[in-house]
Design a protein around this motif. Structure first.
Motif, PDB file in Angstrom:
ATOM      1  N   GLY A 269      -0.707 -11.076   2.011  1.00  0.00           N
ATOM      2  CA  GLY A 269      -0.154  -9.727   1.919  1.00  0.00           C
ATOM      3  C   GLY A 269      -0.036  -9.265   0.486  1.00  0.00           C
ATOM      4  N   SER A 270       0.361 -10.174  -0.394  1.00  0.00           N
ATOM      5  CA  SER A 270       0.476  -9.826  -1.809  1.00  0.00           C
ATOM      6  C   SER A 270      -0.879  -9.522  -2.428  1.00  0.00           C
ATOM      7  N   VAL A 271      -1.913 -10.253  -1.989  1.00  0.00           N
ATOM      8  CA  VAL A 271      -3.268  -9.975  -2.486  1.00  0.00           C
ATOM      9  C   VAL A 271      -3.708  -8.578  -2.061  1.00  0.00           C
ATOM     10  N   VAL A 272      -3.443  -8.244  -0.806  1.00  0.00           N
ATOM     11  CA  VAL A 272      -3.806  -6.912  -0.308  1.00  0.00           C
ATOM     12  C   VAL A 272      -3.052  -5.841  -1.093  1.00  0.00           C
ATOM     13  N   GLY A 273      -1.750  -6.063  -1.312  1.00  0.00           N
ATOM     14  CA  GLY A 273      -0.967  -5.108  -2.097  1.00  0.00           C
ATOM     15  C   GLY A 273      -1.494  -4.967  -3.514  1.00  0.00           C
ATOM     16  N   THR A 274      -1.890  -6.092  -4.111  1.00  0.00           N
ATOM     17  CA  THR A 274      -2.461  -6.073  -5.458  1.00  0.00           C
ATOM     18  C   THR A 274      -3.763  -5.291  -5.482  1.00  0.00           C
ATOM     19  N   ALA A 275      -4.606  -5.487  -4.470  1.00  0.00           N
ATOM     20  CA  ALA A 275      -5.882  -4.764  -4.400  1.00  0.00           C
ATOM     21  C   ALA A 275      -5.656  -3.265  -4.254  1.00  0.00           C
ATOM     22  N   ILE A 276      -4.648  -2.888  -3.482  1.00  0.00           N
ATOM     23  CA  ILE A 276      -4.334  -1.466  -3.317  1.00  0.00           C
ATOM     24  C   ILE A 276      -3.920  -0.852  -4.649  1.00  0.00           C
ATOM     25  N   VAL A 277      -3.046  -1.555  -5.368  1.00  0.00           N
ATOM     26  CA  VAL A 277      -2.582  -1.055  -6.661  1.00  0.00           C
ATOM     27  C   VAL A 277      -3.721  -1.025  -7.669  1.00  0.00           C
ATOM     28  N   GLY A 278      -4.563  -2.082  -7.675  1.00  0.00           N
ATOM     29  CA  GLY A 278      -5.664  -2.146  -8.629  1.00  0.00           C
ATOM     30  C   GLY A 278      -6.656  -1.021  -8.465  1.00  0.00           C
ATOM     31  N   GLY A 279      -6.759  -0.475  -7.255  1.00  0.00           N
ATOM     32  CA  GLY A 279      -7.700   0.610  -7.017  1.00  0.00           C
ATOM     33  C   GLY A 279      -7.116   1.989  -7.196  1.00  0.00           C
ATOM     34  N   MET A 280      -5.852   2.080  -7.603  1.00  0.00           N
ATOM     35  CA  MET A 280      -5.202   3.374  -7.760  1.00  0.00           C
ATOM     36  C   MET A 280      -5.240   3.836  -9.208  1.00  0.00           C
ATOM     37  N   LYS A 281      -5.205   5.128  -9.419  1.00  0.00           N
ATOM     38  CA  LYS A 281      -5.076   5.700 -10.749  1.00  0.00           C
ATOM     39  C   LYS A 281      -3.610   6.014 -11.004  1.00  0.00           C
ATOM     40  N   TRP A 282      -3.224   5.945 -12.275  1.00  0.00           N
ATOM     41  CA  TRP A 282      -1.820   6.183 -12.603  1.00  0.00           C
ATOM     42  C   TRP A 282      -1.357   7.556 -12.142  1.00  0.00           C
ATOM     43  N   SER A 283      -2.243   8.525 -12.126  1.00  0.00           N
ATOM     44  CA  SER A 283      -1.841   9.863 -11.723  1.00  0.00           C
ATOM     45  C   SER A 283      -1.417   9.913 -10.258  1.00  0.00           C
ATOM     46  N   ARG A 284      -1.870   8.924  -9.465  1.00  0.00           N
ATOM     47  CA  ARG A 284      -1.531   8.907  -8.048  1.00  0.00           C
ATOM     48  C   ARG A 284      -0.325   8.028  -7.756  1.00  0.00           C
ATOM     49  N   ILE A 285       0.155   7.291  -8.749  1.00  0.00           N
ATOM     50  CA  ILE A 285       1.299   6.409  -8.555  1.00  0.00           C
ATOM     51  C   ILE A 285       2.575   7.183  -8.845  1.00  0.00           C
ATOM     52  N   SER A 286       3.471   7.203  -7.902  1.00  0.00           N
ATOM     53  CA  SER A 286       4.718   7.928  -8.106  1.00  0.00           C
ATOM     54  C   SER A 286       5.897   7.016  -7.852  1.00  0.00           C
ATOM     55  N   GLY A 287       7.021   7.397  -8.427  1.00  0.00           N
ATOM     56  CA  GLY A 287       8.241   6.640  -8.199  1.00  0.00           C
ATOM     57  C   GLY A 287       8.615   6.634  -6.728  1.00  0.00           C
ATOM     58  N   ASN A 288       8.418   7.765  -6.052  1.00  0.00           N
ATOM     59  CA  ASN A 288       8.751   7.829  -4.626  1.00  0.00           C
ATOM     60  C   ASN A 288       7.877   6.879  -3.808  1.00  0.00           C
ATOM     61  N   PHE A 289       6.613   6.761  -4.208  1.00  0.00           N
ATOM     62  CA  PHE A 289       5.706   5.824  -3.543  1.00  0.00           C
ATOM     63  C   PHE A 289       6.205   4.386  -3.708  1.00  0.00           C
ATOM     64  N   MET A 290       6.657   4.048  -4.922  1.00  0.00           N
ATOM     65  CA  MET A 290       7.177   2.714  -5.188  1.00  0.00           C
ATOM     66  C   MET A 290       8.434   2.435  -4.371  1.00  0.00           C
ATOM     67  N   LEU A 291       9.360   3.406  -4.337  1.00  0.00           N
ATOM     68  CA  LEU A 291      10.608   3.223  -3.595  1.00  0.00           C
ATOM     69  C   LEU A 291      10.331   3.090  -2.094  1.00  0.00           C
TER      70      LEU A 291
END
Length: 415
Positions: A269-291
């Motif tokens: 599960g952590s590998v999948v989560g890492t792959a999801i994050v690795g494929g994202m751009k910072w502009s698409r990462i939000s604090g609300n998404f993290m929470l």
């Protein structure tokens, strides 16, 4: 073609020193996972008590937490490569001693606890250095990829090593697990001898003053303060169920192989989560998404507790997988955000505080072990998740700094 795509996505791989360090980290992290897996199984085999698993967690956590505070100062004051050579030597020796005690039949509970505590002291220095070494291996624009690749090492090892370790346990016993782990630590040590780094010499003040400076910086900046609080609480209250995994395996009526596979589910599960994050751009990462990801990790863990007591093995595997995906999404984003925002001269101290979170997983096992012995595992895991859920809701509703993450580029803060 594949290599070019990998380098484009993960530019840290362009640096030879990082490639060596990263490759050797698989051996180091694999050894760490084998040590944790073997110690947990050995303690449960000797005692049969979930509370004793909690005591093992405390022994593996408290010394490291205490030393972590000093470890960040050490990381900022001394040559990081030299420190890693010393800590690697100590870890190799400690696990080799445990293997010898186990194979000779002389091992007792106090041996396992004492070696776990000594290893915790070592990692209390080792981990802050590892968290602060990236600027010596890659340039600033590659930090995010270096963090993601380092996370991939940990998460992929959590997927493969427990499954392999479970098979080793089944056919070779805990002594073999510890011996293979000692070889892994030794492999990392040998590679560190081949890596050359250059650090700028700086004028240093007293260690106490430097420690206080790091604490004050974190307290004054909401970004660091709340991301660290959420990371710490997630590890202590939610992810710490892995410390009770031998007991969970017993509830499911399974053996060593399933023990390894359930631990591997969280790693996958952590590998999948890492792959999801690795494929994202910072502009698409939000604090609300993290929470939101943090909240979903808590919900998944409560569901895991419910299916365990109903002896639903497949559901337990899937929920461990899902919970770990969301936990990884939050943790990697939080760490990468802090790596980009922390001032260089405070990096060792601030990121040293972050490494405390890894010691909070086994320490949280003591909390869960006590509640499990007093009530049951559902009450224990649900209580921890509820506390975490309420804190997330509070931070999300009252702190705009966290919610605004990703709305503009993250810059290095001024001290």
């Amino acid at each position: 073609m594949i290599v070019r795509k990998l380098v484009r996505r993960y530019p840290a791989l362009l640096y030879p020193a990082f490639r060596k360090y990263w490759t050797a980290s698989f051996a180091y992290v694999g050894a760490t996972n084998l040590m944790i897996l073997g110690q947990g199984w050995l303690i449960f085999k000797l005692t049969g008590s979930p509370l004793q698993l909690g005591f093992l967690g405390a022994a593996a956590a408290v010394p490291g937490i205490v030393v972590n505070l000093v470890g960040g100062v050490i990381a900022d004051r001394f040559d990081k490569r030299t420190i890693l050579l010393w800590t690697g030597s100590c870890n190799t020796a400690l696990l080799a001693v445990l293997a010898i005690l186990d194979i000779s039949g002389l091992v007792a509970v106090w041996h396992v606890l004492a070696i776990a505590a000594c290893s915790s002291l070592v990692t209390g220095i080792d981990w802050p250095v590892r968290a602060a070494i990236y600027p010596l291996l890659v340039r600033r624009h590659s930090y995010l990829s270096a963090v993601a690749l380092n996370s991939f090492v940990w998460q992929s090892s959590r997927t493969t090593v427990p499954a392999i370790g479970g098979a080793i346990l089944l056919f070779g016993g805990t002594a073999t697990v510890f011996a293979v782990g000692a070889i892994g630590f030794c492999a990392m040590l040998l590679v560190m001898f081949t890596i050359r780094t250059q650090e700028e010499q700086r004028v240093v003040s007293s260690p106490v003053k430097e420690l206080v400076e790091g604490i004050v910086f974190i307290y004054k900046h909401d970004l660091f303060k709340w991301l660290l609080v959420l990371t710490f609480l997630g590890m202590f209250f939610v992810q710490s169920y892995v410390q009770l995994m031998p007991y969970i395996v017993e509830l499911l009526g399974q053996n060593e192989a399933v023990y390894g596979l359930l631990l591997a589910a969280g790693g996958l599960g952590s590998v999948v989560g890492t792959a999801i994050v690795g494929g994202m751009k910072w502009s698409r990462i939000s604090g609300n998404f993290m929470l939101g990801a943090a909240m979903l990790s808590a919900i998944g863990t409560i569901a895991l507790a419910l299916v365990v007591v109903r002896n639903l093995l497949l559901a337990a595997f899937l929920l461990a997988l899902i919970s770990a995906i969301f936990a990884a999404i939050f943790q990697i984003n939080a760490m990468a955000t802090m790596q980009l925002a922390v001032p260089q001269r405070l990096r060792g101290r601030v990121m040293g505080f972050h490494t405390v979170c890894y010691n909070l997983i086994p320490l949280g096992g003591l909390f869960l072990g006590f509640l499990t012995e007093s009530f049951n595992i559902v009450v224990a895991m649900a209580t921890g998740c509820l506390v975490y859920f309420l804190v997330i809701a509070y931070v999300g509703s009252t702190n705009s700094t966290i919610r605004n993450i990703g709305r503009e580029p993250i810059r290095e803060m001024v001290v």
